[in-house]
Design a protein around this motif. Sequence first.
Motif, PDB file in Angstrom:
ATOM      1  N   GLU A   4       0.990  -1.134   0.090  1.00  0.00           N
ATOM      2  CA  GLU A   4       0.064  -0.094   0.324  1.00  0.00           C
ATOM      3  C   GLU A   4       0.877   1.145   0.027  1.00  0.00           C
ATOM      4  N   MET A   5       0.786   1.910  -1.021  1.00  0.00           N
ATOM      5  CA  MET A   5       1.436   3.272  -1.134  1.00  0.00           C
ATOM      6  C   MET A   5       0.839   4.623  -0.488  1.00  0.00           C
ATOM      7  N   ASN A   6       1.534   5.326   0.159  1.00  0.00           N
ATOM      8  CA  ASN A   6       0.982   6.646   0.575  1.00  0.00           C
ATOM      9  C   ASN A   6       0.451   7.333  -0.266  1.00  0.00           C
ATOM     10  N   LYS A   7      -0.652   7.724  -0.552  1.00  0.00           N
ATOM     11  CA  LYS A   7      -0.934   8.695  -1.660  1.00  0.00           C
ATOM     12  C   LYS A   7      -0.490   9.782  -1.743  1.00  0.00           C
ATOM     13  N   ILE A   8       0.025  10.532  -0.690  1.00  0.00           N
ATOM     14  CA  ILE A   8       0.508  11.949  -0.726  1.00  0.00           C
ATOM     15  C   ILE A   8       2.218  11.958  -0.980  1.00  0.00           C
ATOM     16  N   ASP A   9       2.577  10.476  -1.142  1.00  0.00           N
ATOM     17  CA  ASP A   9       3.956  10.577  -1.395  1.00  0.00           C
ATOM     18  C   ASP A   9       4.199  10.372  -2.739  1.00  0.00           C
ATOM     19  N   HIS A  10       4.226  11.509  -3.509  1.00  0.00           N
ATOM     20  CA  HIS A  10       4.314  11.694  -5.077  1.00  0.00           C
ATOM     21  C   HIS A  10       5.044  12.964  -5.232  1.00  0.00           C
ATOM     22  N   CYS A  74       9.899  15.463   5.641  1.00  0.00           N
ATOM     23  CA  CYS A  74       9.541  14.275   4.753  1.00  0.00           C
ATOM     24  C   CYS A  74      10.552  13.036   4.716  1.00  0.00           C
ATOM     25  N   SER A  77       9.787  11.145   7.781  1.00  0.00           N
ATOM     26  CA  SER A  77       8.547  10.463   7.776  1.00  0.00           C
ATOM     27  C   SER A  77       8.541   9.515   6.625  1.00  0.00           C
ATOM     28  N   ASN A  78       9.761   8.939   5.892  1.00  0.00           N
ATOM     29  CA  ASN A  78       9.832   8.145   5.024  1.00  0.00           C
ATOM     30  C   ASN A  78       9.143   8.450   3.833  1.00  0.00           C
ATOM     31  N   LEU A  79       8.850   9.722   3.379  1.00  0.00           N
ATOM     32  CA  LEU A  79       8.205  10.283   2.192  1.00  0.00           C
ATOM     33  C   LEU A  79       9.157  10.822   1.091  1.00  0.00           C
ATOM     34  N   GLN A  81       9.366  10.351  -2.088  1.00  0.00           N
ATOM     35  CA  GLN A  81       9.057  11.026  -3.411  1.00  0.00           C
ATOM     36  C   GLN A  81       8.443  12.369  -3.108  1.00  0.00           C
TER      37      GLN A  81
END
Length: 105
Positions: A4-10, A74, A77-79, A81
């Motif tokens: 499941e990919m975090n939707k805001i991590d783009h 970020c 928080s492992n974000l 992307q």
Amino acid sequence: MGFEMNKIDHPIFGVAVGILGTLLGFVTMTVWWSWANGTSTDYFIQNVFLESSLYKDSILTISVLFNVGLFWLCLRSNLEQLAKGILAVIFISVPVIIYYQATTL
């Protein structure tokens, strides 16, 4: 069992966050400077930022520096992307700041 990919991590969302971070930095600087000098925010924007080329590059630099904090948050928080998009805004902002520095000399 899927990933499941975090939707805001783009990166595109990161660019938006970077632009908002820069605006937040500018607003914070405007409010603080106006409060510290006993003037209005309109005075700061009109006379210090728009009409005076002496401080424009410094104001832009401080505004963009807010993104460094967002970038760090970020990454913590492992974000990754999202952080890439914020970093893109920082990289794009640097030539703009250099341009303003070059035109004020």
